[in-house]
Design a protein around this motif. Sequence first.
Motif, mmCIF file in Angstrom:
data_model
loop_
_atom_site.group_PDB
_atom_site.id
_atom_site.type_symbol
_atom_site.label_atom_id
_atom_site.label_comp_id
_atom_site.label_asym_id
_atom_site.label_seq_id
_atom_site.Cartn_x
_atom_site.Cartn_y
_atom_site.Cartn_z
ATOM 1 N N LYS A 185 0.830 -1.203 0.000
ATOM 2 C CA LYS A 185 0.000 0.000 0.000
ATOM 3 C C LYS A 185 0.866 1.255 0.000
ATOM 4 N N LEU A 186 1.930 1.242 0.795
ATOM 5 C CA LEU A 186 2.820 2.404 0.846
ATOM 6 C C LEU A 186 3.508 2.623 -0.502
ATOM 7 N N ARG A 187 3.901 1.560 -1.146
ATOM 8 C CA ARG A 187 4.529 1.697 -2.461
ATOM 9 C C ARG A 187 3.552 2.274 -3.475
ATOM 10 N N THR A 188 2.342 1.743 -3.491
ATOM 11 C CA THR A 188 1.334 2.218 -4.437
ATOM 12 C C THR A 188 1.009 3.687 -4.211
ATOM 13 N N GLU A 189 0.772 4.062 -2.950
ATOM 14 C CA GLU A 189 0.401 5.434 -2.641
ATOM 15 C C GLU A 189 1.555 6.405 -2.879
ATOM 16 N N SER A 190 2.764 5.999 -2.530
ATOM 17 C CA SER A 190 3.919 6.876 -2.724
ATOM 18 C C SER A 190 4.167 7.129 -4.206
ATOM 19 N N LEU A 191 4.062 6.091 -5.028
ATOM 20 C CA LEU A 191 4.231 6.261 -6.473
ATOM 21 C C LEU A 191 3.128 7.154 -7.040
ATOM 22 N N ARG A 192 1.911 6.975 -6.546
ATOM 23 C CA ARG A 192 0.791 7.791 -7.033
ATOM 24 C C ARG A 192 1.010 9.261 -6.700
ATOM 25 N N LEU A 193 1.421 9.543 -5.475
ATOM 26 C CA LEU A 193 1.632 10.929 -5.076
ATOM 27 C C LEU A 193 2.807 11.548 -5.826
ATOM 28 N N TYR A 194 3.848 10.764 -6.031
ATOM 29 C CA TYR A 194 4.980 11.301 -6.793
ATOM 30 C C TYR A 194 4.542 11.704 -8.198
ATOM 31 N N ARG A 195 3.821 10.827 -8.874
ATOM 32 C CA ARG A 195 3.381 11.144 -10.243
ATOM 33 C C ARG A 195 2.505 12.399 -10.253
ATOM 34 N N GLN A 196 1.612 12.491 -9.279
ATOM 35 C CA GLN A 196 0.724 13.654 -9.196
ATOM 36 C C GLN A 196 1.528 14.931 -8.967
ATOM 37 N N ALA A 197 2.469 14.874 -8.045
ATOM 38 C CA ALA A 197 3.271 16.064 -7.726
ATOM 39 C C ALA A 197 4.207 16.425 -8.873
ATOM 40 N N ALA A 198 4.807 15.423 -9.511
ATOM 41 C CA ALA A 198 5.737 15.684 -10.614
ATOM 42 C C ALA A 198 5.019 16.321 -11.795
ATOM 43 N N GLU A 199 3.809 15.866 -12.056
ATOM 44 C CA GLU A 199 3.027 16.437 -13.161
ATOM 45 C C GLU A 199 2.705 17.903 -12.886
ATOM 46 N N TYR A 200 2.315 18.196 -11.639
ATOM 47 C CA TYR A 200 2.020 19.585 -11.290
ATOM 48 C C TYR A 200 3.286 20.433 -11.335
ATOM 49 N N ALA A 201 4.384 19.937 -10.748
ATOM 50 C CA ALA A 201 5.615 20.718 -10.700
ATOM 51 C C ALA A 201 6.070 21.110 -12.097
ATOM 52 N N LEU A 202 5.880 20.223 -13.049
ATOM 53 C CA LEU A 202 6.309 20.513 -14.417
ATOM 54 C C LEU A 202 5.530 21.688 -14.994
ATOM 55 N N THR A 203 4.268 21.833 -14.591
ATOM 56 C CA THR A 203 3.500 22.985 -15.057
ATOM 57 C C THR A 203 4.032 24.281 -14.470
ATOM 58 N N ARG A 204 4.811 24.177 -13.403
ATOM 59 C CA ARG A 204 5.419 25.349 -12.771
ATOM 60 C C ARG A 204 6.883 25.501 -13.171
ATOM 61 N N GLY A 205 7.318 24.732 -14.166
ATOM 62 C CA GLY A 205 8.674 24.863 -14.671
ATOM 63 C C GLY A 205 9.722 24.113 -13.886
ATOM 64 N N LEU A 206 9.295 23.166 -13.045
ATOM 65 C CA LEU A 206 10.232 22.418 -12.221
ATOM 66 C C LEU A 206 10.103 20.918 -12.464
ATOM 67 N N ILE A 207 11.229 20.236 -12.454
ATOM 68 C CA ILE A 207 11.270 18.777 -12.499
ATOM 69 C C ILE A 207 11.402 18.273 -11.069
ATOM 70 N N LEU A 208 10.513 17.380 -10.670
ATOM 71 C CA LEU A 208 10.636 16.703 -9.377
ATOM 72 C C LEU A 208 11.411 15.409 -9.624
ATOM 73 N N ALA A 209 12.700 15.441 -9.378
ATOM 74 C CA ALA A 209 13.555 14.297 -9.703
ATOM 75 C C ALA A 209 13.316 13.129 -8.758
ATOM 76 N N ASP A 210 13.197 13.421 -7.474
ATOM 77 C CA ASP A 210 12.913 12.374 -6.488
ATOM 78 C C ASP A 210 12.407 13.027 -5.219
ATOM 79 N N THR A 211 11.839 12.214 -4.357
ATOM 80 C CA THR A 211 11.318 12.728 -3.093
ATOM 81 C C THR A 211 11.195 11.601 -2.104
ATOM 82 N N LYS A 212 11.048 11.952 -0.839
ATOM 83 C CA LYS A 212 10.772 10.929 0.176
ATOM 84 C C LYS A 212 9.517 11.323 0.936
#
Length: 303
Positions: A185-212
């Motif tokens: 569950k943690l893997r699924t949710e963490s991957l989902r949140l990363y994809r969501q955040a990375a997609e948004y960050a790109l609209t703001r001109g930023l690449i989200l390379a990794d996160t914890k």
Amino acid sequence: MEGGAELTWNHDPQPGAWVPRRGKVRDIYDLGDRIVLVASDRISAFDWVLPTEIPDKGRVLTGLSAFWFERLGVAHHLISTEVDQIGLELPEEVLEYLMGRVMVVKPARVVPFECVVRGYLAGSAWKEYLETQRVCGVPLRPGLLECAKLDEPIFTPATKAEVGHDQNVPFLVMANAIGSELALKLRTESLRLYRQAAEYALTRGLILADTKFEWGMNRETGELMLIDEVLTPDSSRYWAADRYHPGHPQPSFDKQYVRDWLLATNWDRESPPPELPDEVVRRTRDKYIQAYEQLTGRVFPWT
């Protein structure tokens, strides 16, 4: 209270309530029915807390965390960032220090693993890939460049370290420690949140390379919830999208100037680190504030 003076509050309705557990950046006050997290302006590098602080850094971390907690649409621990929600009468100088840097949160039983998601091959992942063609047991295709975008984001958990570096571990180690159902569950949710955040960050001109991400169970309900800070420059690697070129390290929105300056000195990393020059402090503060403003679309309120 600015400049890192420790909070020693005498308005104490519970004996010992205001004795903090101090992390590298945060001071944590357990009031029983709620936790108060105070983000200081301390900065760490190479496993040392430096003697020089970065003004308003704690406010950037708190403001960005609040922004992401609201945006992500996931169960989380944040109750409020308002000092009047602490529930105590505090001296004026304490209130002034706390404004913008406090999170009142729900108590949680913390999952003892960092849930790291990587979308790009950087940092310790790049070093491991060069040696094994894998990252935390996840095989990657050959021929990738440093900072290359991965075909798919990968989940690479790490153990929490009280001192020193967290240790990357294979997913199976995490699953054996906390149970396969929770780990999946943690893997699924963490991957989902990363994809969501990375997609948004790109609209703001930023690449989200990794996160914890950090997760915990609500002490009262047992509900899984996102805790600690989230998607800040201290817990994430952000790059400017218009300057991205794989094959070498990328300029980032965190303590890069601090690390670079320390590496250029004769500091041995075994003895206490030196004070930072004013220029390094200023440029580091500017980068943190730039990350806040670029991600939120708001003017940083503490300039």
